[in-house]
Enzyme design. Structure first.
Site, PDB file in Angstrom:
ATOM      1  N   TYR A  85       0.830  -1.197   0.000  1.00  0.00           N
ATOM      2  CA  TYR A  85       0.000   0.000   0.000  1.00  0.00           C
ATOM      3  C   TYR A  85       0.864   1.245   0.000  1.00  0.00           C
ATOM      4  O   TYR A  85       2.027   1.219   0.378  1.00  0.00           O
ATOM      5  CB  TYR A  85      -0.990   0.019   1.171  1.00  0.00           C
ATOM      6  CG  TYR A  85      -0.371   0.253   2.536  1.00  0.00           C
ATOM      7  CD1 TYR A  85      -0.166   1.536   3.023  1.00  0.00           C
ATOM      8  CD2 TYR A  85      -0.019  -0.817   3.354  1.00  0.00           C
ATOM      9  CE1 TYR A  85       0.376   1.750   4.276  1.00  0.00           C
ATOM     10  CE2 TYR A  85       0.514  -0.615   4.602  1.00  0.00           C
ATOM     11  CZ  TYR A  85       0.718   0.675   5.064  1.00  0.00           C
ATOM     12  OH  TYR A  85       1.265   0.888   6.309  1.00  0.00           O
ATOM     13  N   CYS A  86       0.241   2.324  -0.446  1.00  0.00           N
ATOM     14  CA  CYS A  86       0.859   3.641  -0.480  1.00  0.00           C
ATOM     15  C   CYS A  86      -0.043   4.575   0.333  1.00  0.00           C
ATOM     16  O   CYS A  86      -0.682   4.144   1.289  1.00  0.00           O
ATOM     17  CB  CYS A  86       1.032   4.078  -1.938  1.00  0.00           C
ATOM     18  SG  CYS A  86       2.108   5.506  -2.140  1.00  0.00           S
ATOM     19  N   TRP A  87      -0.137   5.831  -0.044  1.00  0.00           N
ATOM     20  CA  TRP A  87      -0.910   6.811   0.705  1.00  0.00           C
ATOM     21  C   TRP A  87      -2.423   6.630   0.624  1.00  0.00           C
ATOM     22  O   TRP A  87      -3.089   6.553   1.640  1.00  0.00           O
ATOM     23  CB  TRP A  87      -0.605   8.225   0.179  1.00  0.00           C
ATOM     24  CG  TRP A  87       0.559   8.886   0.819  1.00  0.00           C
ATOM     25  CD1 TRP A  87       1.762   9.125   0.224  1.00  0.00           C
ATOM     26  CD2 TRP A  87       0.657   9.427   2.132  1.00  0.00           C
ATOM     27  NE1 TRP A  87       2.592   9.767   1.098  1.00  0.00           N
ATOM     28  CE2 TRP A  87       1.937   9.972   2.276  1.00  0.00           C
ATOM     29  CE3 TRP A  87      -0.216   9.498   3.205  1.00  0.00           C
ATOM     30  CZ2 TRP A  87       2.367  10.583   3.440  1.00  0.00           C
ATOM     31  CZ3 TRP A  87       0.209  10.103   4.370  1.00  0.00           C
ATOM     32  CH2 TRP A  87       1.479  10.637   4.478  1.00  0.00           C
TER      33      TRP A  87
END
Length: 144
Positions: A85-87
Site C-alpha cells: 500500500y501507499c498513501w
C-alpha cells in the site's frame, strides 16, 4: 436497447472475467484486516518514504520504500504473498510496487485506498511514537 448516459454495458461473461482479474490483483483494507484476524500468512508492506511511515502506518506492516524493493525482496521470504500500500486512492506508488514485485516473481496484491482508508476505516495505526487511536470515519465504515 434505449441509449443510456451510462454507455454500453459489456456482456456478462466478459464483465465477470474483468472483475475476476481485478480481484486477483487488488484487495481492500477490510479484507486485509479480515485476513489478519483469520491468521492468514502474508506480508503487509508500506512502500512510502520514511517521513510518511513515521507519520503513521498500518500497525504490524513492514516498511520497505518502493525504491528499495528490488534490493530488499529477499526479506519477504519466498512464496509468502505480499499486500502493498501507499498513501491513498490518489497515489499510484502501491501499483508501481505491485508491478515491480510481480516482475520479481512475488505473489502480490495492492491494497486499494492505501493507508488513508486503512486509517479512516478504524484499523490499528502506529506512528513513530507508537499506537495511534483514530476515530472511524462513518463515510467509510460502520460506527457503533
Amino acid at each position: 436497447m434505449t441509449p443510456s448516459a451510462l454507455g454500453a454495458f459489456g456482456d456478462p461473461s466478459s464483465t465477470a472475467a474483468h472483475y475476476a482479474a481485478k480481484l486477483a490483483v487488488e484487495t481492500d483494507a477490510s479484507d486485509v484486516w479480515a485476513a489478519r484476524q483469520a491468521g492468514e500468512v502474508f506480508h503487509l508492506v508500506d512502500v512510502r518514504g520514511q517521513a510518511a511511515w513515521d507519520q503513521g502506518h498500518a500497525a504490524g506492516a513492514l516498511h520497505i520504500p518502493r525504491q528499495q524493493l528490488a534490493e530488499r525482496v529477499a526479506e519477504l521470504g519466498e512464496g509468502i504473498p505480499v499486500v502493498v500500500y501507499c498513501w491513498s486512492p490518489g497515489c499510484n506508488g502501491g501499483a508501481k510496487a505491485a508491478l515491480e514485485l510481480a516482475r520479481l516473481g512475488v505473489p502480490v496484491k495492492e491494497m486499494i485506498g492505501g493507508f488513508e482508508y486503512w486509517a479512516r476505516e478504524g484499523y490499528p495505526v502506529e506512528d513513530a511514537r507508537g499506537a495511534v487511536v483514530r476515530p472511524i470515519d462513518p463515510l467509510t465504515n460502520v460506527v457503533d
